[in-house]
Scaffold this motif. Structure first.
Motif, mmCIF file in Angstrom:
data_model
loop_
_atom_site.group_PDB
_atom_site.id
_atom_site.type_symbol
_atom_site.label_atom_id
_atom_site.label_comp_id
_atom_site.label_asym_id
_atom_site.label_seq_id
_atom_site.Cartn_x
_atom_site.Cartn_y
_atom_site.Cartn_z
ATOM 1 N N LEU A 91 47.984 44.481 47.959
ATOM 2 C CA LEU A 91 47.028 44.754 46.886
ATOM 3 C C LEU A 91 46.977 43.522 46.000
ATOM 4 N N VAL A 92 45.836 42.831 46.021
ATOM 5 C CA VAL A 92 45.641 41.640 45.191
ATOM 6 C C VAL A 92 44.875 42.053 43.942
ATOM 7 N N ASP A 93 45.544 42.013 42.826
ATOM 8 C CA ASP A 93 44.939 42.419 41.560
ATOM 9 C C ASP A 93 43.820 41.452 41.195
ATOM 10 N N GLY A 94 42.598 41.984 41.057
ATOM 11 C CA GLY A 94 41.479 41.185 40.574
ATOM 12 C C GLY A 94 40.648 40.480 41.628
ATOM 13 N N LEU A 95 40.910 40.703 42.915
ATOM 14 C CA LEU A 95 40.176 39.984 43.964
ATOM 15 C C LEU A 95 38.957 40.790 44.395
ATOM 16 N N GLY A 96 37.899 40.765 43.600
ATOM 17 C CA GLY A 96 36.663 41.428 43.990
ATOM 18 C C GLY A 96 36.027 40.762 45.183
ATOM 19 N N SER A 97 35.390 41.556 46.042
ATOM 20 C CA SER A 97 34.787 40.988 47.248
ATOM 21 C C SER A 97 33.592 40.106 46.922
ATOM 22 N N HIS B 262 40.011 45.818 41.709
ATOM 23 C CA HIS B 262 38.755 45.611 40.983
ATOM 24 C C HIS B 262 38.345 44.158 41.134
ATOM 25 N N GLY B 263 37.100 43.846 40.739
ATOM 26 C CA GLY B 263 36.656 42.470 40.620
ATOM 27 C C GLY B 263 36.729 42.029 39.165
ATOM 28 N N MET B 264 35.769 41.202 38.762
ATOM 29 C CA MET B 264 35.847 40.654 37.405
ATOM 30 C C MET B 264 34.519 39.995 37.044
ATOM 31 N N VAL B 265 34.192 40.021 35.763
ATOM 32 C CA VAL B 265 33.087 39.220 35.223
ATOM 33 C C VAL B 265 33.643 38.373 34.087
ATOM 34 N N GLN C 167 29.955 43.354 40.849
ATOM 35 C CA GLN C 167 30.952 42.307 40.660
ATOM 36 C C GLN C 167 32.329 42.892 40.326
ATOM 37 N N GLU C 168 32.351 44.038 39.674
ATOM 38 C CA GLU C 168 33.609 44.656 39.260
ATOM 39 C C GLU C 168 34.107 45.711 40.237
ATOM 40 N N ARG C 169 33.204 46.437 40.863
ATOM 41 C CA ARG C 169 33.615 47.609 41.624
ATOM 42 C C ARG C 169 33.800 47.345 43.116
ATOM 43 N N ALA C 170 33.189 46.302 43.678
ATOM 44 C CA ALA C 170 33.286 46.053 45.114
ATOM 45 C C ALA C 170 34.552 45.266 45.416
#
Length: 388
Positions: free
Chosen positions: A61-67, A259-262, A379-382
């Motif tokens: 599980l990579v925290d913050g690595l959005g696809s 999650h991803g990130m903006v 950007q956040e959910r995928a």
């Protein structure tokens, strides 16, 4: 930014349709650990992701690595690029670490595990609790989330190990949703990878949960578009190469994210506590800057609060009441009333690149954060699902 003039009304004030709920049960982060357990032959789990059978699985599980982030920087990550893609998954709602990790760790939806944000109201004490740390001594993680975890159930049948930073071993979040099996702590990227490999023994069935938080920390501090974030991604990719090229036979690695990130510019970071009209009737705020939860005073109409916030922010945000989110399935099917009591009466979700703070409660320090998440943008959910 603070004050009434920090954001202008962005549109007509008409409601903007909320994006669909995560695909709980089929294509969400909550199916990763349960699918790996099923692929190992552990009874009681469904292999929703159709993972191949194996003797050993490593769930990374990579925290913050959005696809969507990864798709823009794939050239910096040849090991990630070489993996078999299982397609995009949905982060949980809201798209934040405590919620998605709880779905991963329990196999249940937010409305069933009750970890509903970064900051969550404890209705028994009317106190806002940070799910990632500083739980009051009176709040027992096993009482807050009493259901058996995937790791607890898996440990009854195969060797089960968590590899992570030592500081997470006894954290409240770990005890609530990731308890079970053995915990192996290691500092530094290469040390953690080495310790993960040590757990994979020929002739022994096993599940290793491998948590990686370095990328998320860098993104919050400097933004995912920064050189520092790219360097953290390259370190992750190098460590993964060491892992996947040294696996014993009949071992699989599956990777996902929470999650991803903006990135939110300074002018998009807004102190809502400085706007009295917005805070009228609000008893407590909780959640995160892109998924603010408003707990209202008794007798205050959620619809009236939605109207005032919509008039102020227009289509820069999505607004929904708790009942609307329940009806649309964002907490999952059949949420438990006791868990829903922790959810805000009104939710304010970032649609544009803004972040909303209750500085009166949180102080000014969080305003320094660049990278943000929690809302329903792609950007956040995928998040990715990759297999080696």
């Amino acid at each position: 930014m603070t004050g009434q003039d920090s954001v202008a009304v962005r549109g007509s004030g008409e409601p903007v349709e909320l994006p669909a709920a995560p695909r709980y049960g089929s294509r969400s982060v909550g199916e990763v650990m349960t699918s790996a357990a099923a692929a190992l032959g552990v009874p009681g789990f469904e292999n929703a992701l159709s993972l191949p059978a194996a003797q050993r699985f490593v769930v990374v599980l990579v925290d913050g690595l959005g696809s969507r982030l990864l798709s823009q920087v794939r050239g910096y990550a040849p090991t990630l690029r070489s993996a078999q893609s299982l397609g995009e998954l949905d982060a949980a709602f809201p798209s934040t670490t405590s919620v998605s990790l709880s779905c991963l760790g329990t196999g249940r939806t937010p409305g069933r595990h009750g970890m509903l944000g970064y900051d969550v109201l404890d209705p028994d004490t009317d106190r806002v609790v940070n799910m990632l740390g500083n739980w009051p001594a009176s709040l027992d993680p096993l009482a807050w989330q009493p259901g058996a975890t995937v790791l607890e159930r898996t440990a009854q049948h195969v060797d089960t190990v968590t590899v992570s930073s030592p500081r997470f071993e006894s954290s409240a979040l770990t005890r609530a949703v990731l308890r079970g099996g053995r915990f192996v702590g290691a500092q530094g990227v290469h040390a953690r990878t080495a310790r993960a490999l040590e757990q994979l023994k020929e002739g022994r069935r096993g599940l290793v949960y491998f948590y990686w938080d370095d990328l998320d920390k860098t993104g919050h501090k400097q933004g995912w578009r920064s050189d520092a974030w790219l360097h953290a991604l390259e370190e992750l990719d190098s460590a993964l190469k060491r892992l996947v090229t040294r696996l014993p036979a009949n071992t699989r690695v599956v990777l996902t994210a929470d999650h991803g990130m903006v990135d939110v510019a300074l002018e998009g970071r807004i102190d809502v506590s400085a706007v009295p009209e917005l805070m009228r009737g609000v008893r407590n705020t909780a959640g995160e800057p892109r998924a603010v939860q408003l707990h209202l005073e008794p007798g205050v109409s959620p619809e009236d609060v939605v109207g005032r916030w919509r008039e102020h922010f227009g289509d820069a945000v999505w607004l929904a009441t708790r009942d609307e989110l329940v009806g649309s399935g964002h907490f999952g099917p059949d949420p438990e009333p006791a868990m829903l009591a922790r959810a805000g009466d009104v939710w304010v979700l970032g649609r544009e690149d803004i972040a909303l703070y209750d500085v009166a409660r949180q102080g000014t320090r969080p305003l320094a954060m660049v990278g943000q998440h929690g809302s329903l943008t792609e950007q956040e959910r995928a998040v990715p699902a990759l297999l080696w």
